[in-house]
Write a protein that holds these residues in place. Structure first.
Motif, mmCIF file in Angstrom:
data_model
loop_
_atom_site.group_PDB
_atom_site.id
_atom_site.type_symbol
_atom_site.label_atom_id
_atom_site.label_comp_id
_atom_site.label_asym_id
_atom_site.label_seq_id
_atom_site.Cartn_x
_atom_site.Cartn_y
_atom_site.Cartn_z
ATOM 1 N N THR A 1 79.782 22.139 11.132
ATOM 2 C CA THR A 1 79.723 23.190 12.403
ATOM 3 C C THR A 1 78.790 24.506 11.951
ATOM 4 O OG1 THR A 1 81.579 22.292 13.523
ATOM 5 C CG2 THR A 1 80.029 23.984 14.283
ATOM 6 N N ILE A 2 79.281 25.323 11.090
ATOM 7 C CA ILE A 2 79.119 26.330 10.699
ATOM 8 C C ILE A 2 77.583 26.641 9.743
ATOM 9 C CG2 ILE A 2 80.454 26.485 8.766
ATOM 10 C CD1 ILE A 2 80.664 29.733 9.134
ATOM 11 N N ILE A 3 77.202 25.540 9.101
ATOM 12 C CA ILE A 3 75.802 25.183 9.101
ATOM 13 C C ILE A 3 74.974 24.772 9.581
ATOM 14 C CG2 ILE A 3 74.739 24.121 6.790
ATOM 15 C CD1 ILE A 3 77.188 23.652 5.376
ATOM 16 N N TYR B 1 74.773 26.935 21.598
ATOM 17 C CA TYR B 1 75.638 25.896 22.358
ATOM 18 C C TYR B 1 76.234 24.395 22.258
ATOM 19 C CZ TYR B 1 80.062 24.159 25.424
ATOM 20 O OH TYR B 1 80.866 23.308 26.115
ATOM 21 N N LYS B 2 74.880 23.319 21.965
ATOM 22 C CA LYS B 2 74.654 22.402 22.146
ATOM 23 C C LYS B 2 75.595 21.949 20.672
ATOM 24 C CE LYS B 2 71.865 20.245 26.137
ATOM 25 N NZ LYS B 2 70.760 19.917 26.421
ATOM 26 N N ILE B 3 74.047 22.484 19.853
ATOM 27 C CA ILE B 3 74.664 22.097 18.427
ATOM 28 C C ILE B 3 75.868 22.389 18.078
ATOM 29 C CG2 ILE B 3 73.942 24.498 17.414
ATOM 30 C CD1 ILE B 3 71.938 22.335 15.690
ATOM 31 N N LYS C 1 73.581 12.137 18.939
ATOM 32 C CA LYS C 1 72.020 12.138 18.417
ATOM 33 C C LYS C 1 71.277 12.325 18.961
ATOM 34 C CE LYS C 1 74.556 8.444 15.449
ATOM 35 N NZ LYS C 1 73.933 7.244 14.218
ATOM 36 N N LYS C 2 71.069 12.976 20.549
ATOM 37 C CA LYS C 2 70.235 12.830 21.333
ATOM 38 C C LYS C 2 69.297 14.230 21.227
ATOM 39 C CE LYS C 2 71.118 9.612 25.239
ATOM 40 N NZ LYS C 2 71.775 9.318 26.464
ATOM 41 N N GLY C 3 68.230 14.670 21.283
ATOM 42 C CA GLY C 3 67.591 15.388 21.344
ATOM 43 C C GLY C 3 67.761 15.999 19.754
ATOM 44 N N ALA C 4 66.967 17.550 19.870
ATOM 45 C CA ALA C 4 66.868 18.560 18.563
ATOM 46 C C ALA C 4 67.870 17.849 18.224
ATOM 47 C CB ALA C 4 65.976 19.647 18.801
ATOM 48 N N GLU C 5 69.151 19.279 18.445
ATOM 49 C CA GLU C 5 70.409 19.693 18.775
ATOM 50 C C GLU C 5 71.152 18.725 17.728
ATOM 51 O OE1 GLU C 5 69.230 21.804 21.495
ATOM 52 O OE2 GLU C 5 69.873 19.754 21.881
ATOM 53 N N GLY C 6 71.077 17.480 18.335
ATOM 54 C CA GLY C 6 71.678 16.231 17.544
ATOM 55 C C GLY C 6 70.438 15.114 16.725
ATOM 56 N N TYR C 7 69.395 15.184 16.086
ATOM 57 C CA TYR C 7 69.115 15.880 14.836
ATOM 58 C C TYR C 7 69.327 16.532 14.090
ATOM 59 C CZ TYR C 7 65.574 15.156 11.865
ATOM 60 O OH TYR C 7 64.424 14.674 10.202
ATOM 61 N N VAL C 8 69.237 17.951 13.802
ATOM 62 C CA VAL C 8 69.485 18.841 13.056
ATOM 63 C C VAL C 8 70.976 18.200 13.217
ATOM 64 C CG1 VAL C 8 69.889 21.457 12.667
ATOM 65 C CG2 VAL C 8 67.597 19.943 14.056
ATOM 66 N N SER C 9 71.565 18.416 13.281
ATOM 67 C CA SER C 9 73.538 18.375 13.128
ATOM 68 C C SER C 9 73.346 16.746 12.701
ATOM 69 C CB SER C 9 73.986 18.428 14.388
ATOM 70 O OG SER C 9 75.565 18.462 14.510
#
Length: 427
Positions: free
Chosen positions: A232-234, A253-255, A314-322
């Motif tokens: 989460t922090i990274i 918030y989403k990520i 896994k959805k969206g930009a936030e899911g991809y980056v996480s």
């Protein structure tokens, strides 16, 4: 620039390891840490925010600040003391100065990813987090007693009384009075473990007991709760960098929430080696069904709002980056063990970082929300090279305990090709 980011990720990871050594109530506790308590508070906080559908910038700032603050315990230890009302203002002023100074000190060695700690004024959200920290401590003492630690009983009772007494002084117009009332009444009636708040702490503390790389000798036994914090922090810091420097529009918030919940399905404690799980299409399908079943059982435990975050991880930009950070952390662990702890047994896992584990992230072409797709591909490639080269060249004497000279030549040729022909990483 990319290599600076990779180095910064290592520094964040190491700081997290240092901070995770800080225990609470050390006279009766040698297991649970301040970050464990804070993580319980964070999950309870998100549950309340999600169920109220109250996502706003102040929530995001308060939550990200709270997450980042956990990273300094390696330098300060516990900052929680019993403070009287007359001492509270002085204590808070000094505390904020100390925290700010510590982040200035830590940021001096960071090249690209910075600790974006802000002095957020007291508000209803950080007051709620303070209340939920006490609930986290209560849950930890309860777990200690369940495990047979009789010395924890007076601390458990004191914490319970503290929570009840504090609540009785709260005005009924308190912004989160309803949620606090439900939690406190269940504690008073010893039914805390029968509602979703108690169930959520149960899942969190289960994740504390589930260890990654459990078949390996390791000086840092990394549990899933700690991994979730690291992820989460990274992810947060990388997203902030990408938004600022690459003009991305990643929802912070989403990520944060996706990263926090991404491994909740592991709360039952079963760890399956990746090679077995991904052996063929049959095993992939079988374990996908098992994991989906485990995740679905969470809905009744933690509630639909949190379950929906997990199911759409896994959805969206936030899911991809996480998810990208999640896989990067699986690899960074190898170098942390070998390079930081001199644990050479992890050299044998070089094969586990083959390109096949990373190439599925090339699906970035299908993610419209991300603008700078080439940045993430380059980050993957350089990260892969960095880790593999360091593991190979760290100590050839130990390398040859697991690999042959012919395999060393193959590994070196692979790295040479990736350097001279970046496009080969896409094949």
């Amino acid at each position: 620039m990319i290599n600076d980011i990779i180095e910064d990720i290592f520094k964040i990871y190491i700081s997290s390891i240092d901070s995770y050594n800080s225990k609470i109530h050390q006279t009766v506790n040698d297991k649970y840490t301040i970050i464990d308590k804070s993580m319980i508070a964070i999950y309870l906080f998100i549950k309340i925010i999600e169920e109220r559908n109250e996502k706003n910038q102040l929530v995001t700032d308060t939550l990200s600040n709270y997450l980042v603050k956990q990273i300094i315990y390696g330098e300060t230890g516990s900052l929680a003391f019993e403070i009287t009302e007359t001492e509270f203002k002085v204590y808070n002023e000094i505390l904020e100065k100390l925290i700010t100074e510590k982040f200035q000190y830590k940021n001096r060695i960071m090249k690209q990813l910075k600790y974006n700690y802000k002095n957020v004024e007291t508000n209803e959200y950080n007051k709620l987090l303070a209340f939920l920290e006490d609930i986290g401590e209560y849950a930890i003492f309860q777990k200690m007693i369940f495990r047979g630690n009789q010395e924890a009983i007076p601390y458990y009772n004191n914490t319970k009384n503290k929570i009840v007494n504090h609540f009785e002084k709260i005005d009924k117009n308190d912004y989160f009075y309803k949620e606090k009332e439900i939690i406190v009444n269940s504690i008073k009636q010893d039914t805390f473990n029968e509602n979703q708040y108690g169930n959520l702490t149960y899942v969190c503390l289960n994740l504390k007991e589930v260890y990654r790389y459990s078949s390996m000798l390791t000086p840092l036994p990394e549990n899933v709760l700690l991994h979730s914090y690291n992820n989460t922090i990274i992810s947060l810091m990388l997203a902030e960098y990408c938004n600022k420097e690459l003009s991305e529009n990643i929802d912070i918030y989403k990520i944060i929430t996706k990263s926090l919940l991404h491994d909740f399905g592991e709360y039952k404690g079963t760890e399956v080696v990746t090679y077995f799980k991904n052996y063929n299409e049959v095993t992939k399908k079988m374990f996908a069904e098992i994991e989906a079943k485990d995740e679905k059982s969470l809905e009744n435990l933690i509630g639909t709002a949190l379950y929906n975050i997990l199911s759409e991880y896994k959805k969206g930009a936030e899911g991809y980056v996480s998810e990208l950070v999640d896989k990067m952390l699986g690899i960074i662990k190898l170098w942390i063990e070998v390079g930081y702890f001199n644990n050479y047994t992890f050299i044998k896992l070089i094969d586990s970082i083959h390109q096949g584990r990373l190439t599925r992230f090339l699906r970035i072409e299908n993610i419209d929300e991300i603008k700078n797709k080439s940045f993430y591909i380059e980050l993957l490639r350089e990260y892969y090279i960095y880790i593999k080269e360091h593991l190979i060249e760290r100590d050839l004497e130990y390398f040859f305990k697991y690999y042959t000279k012919e395999e060393l030549i193959e590994f070196r040729e692979e790295i040479k090709l990736l350097r001279s022909n970046p496009e080969s990483f896409l094949k």
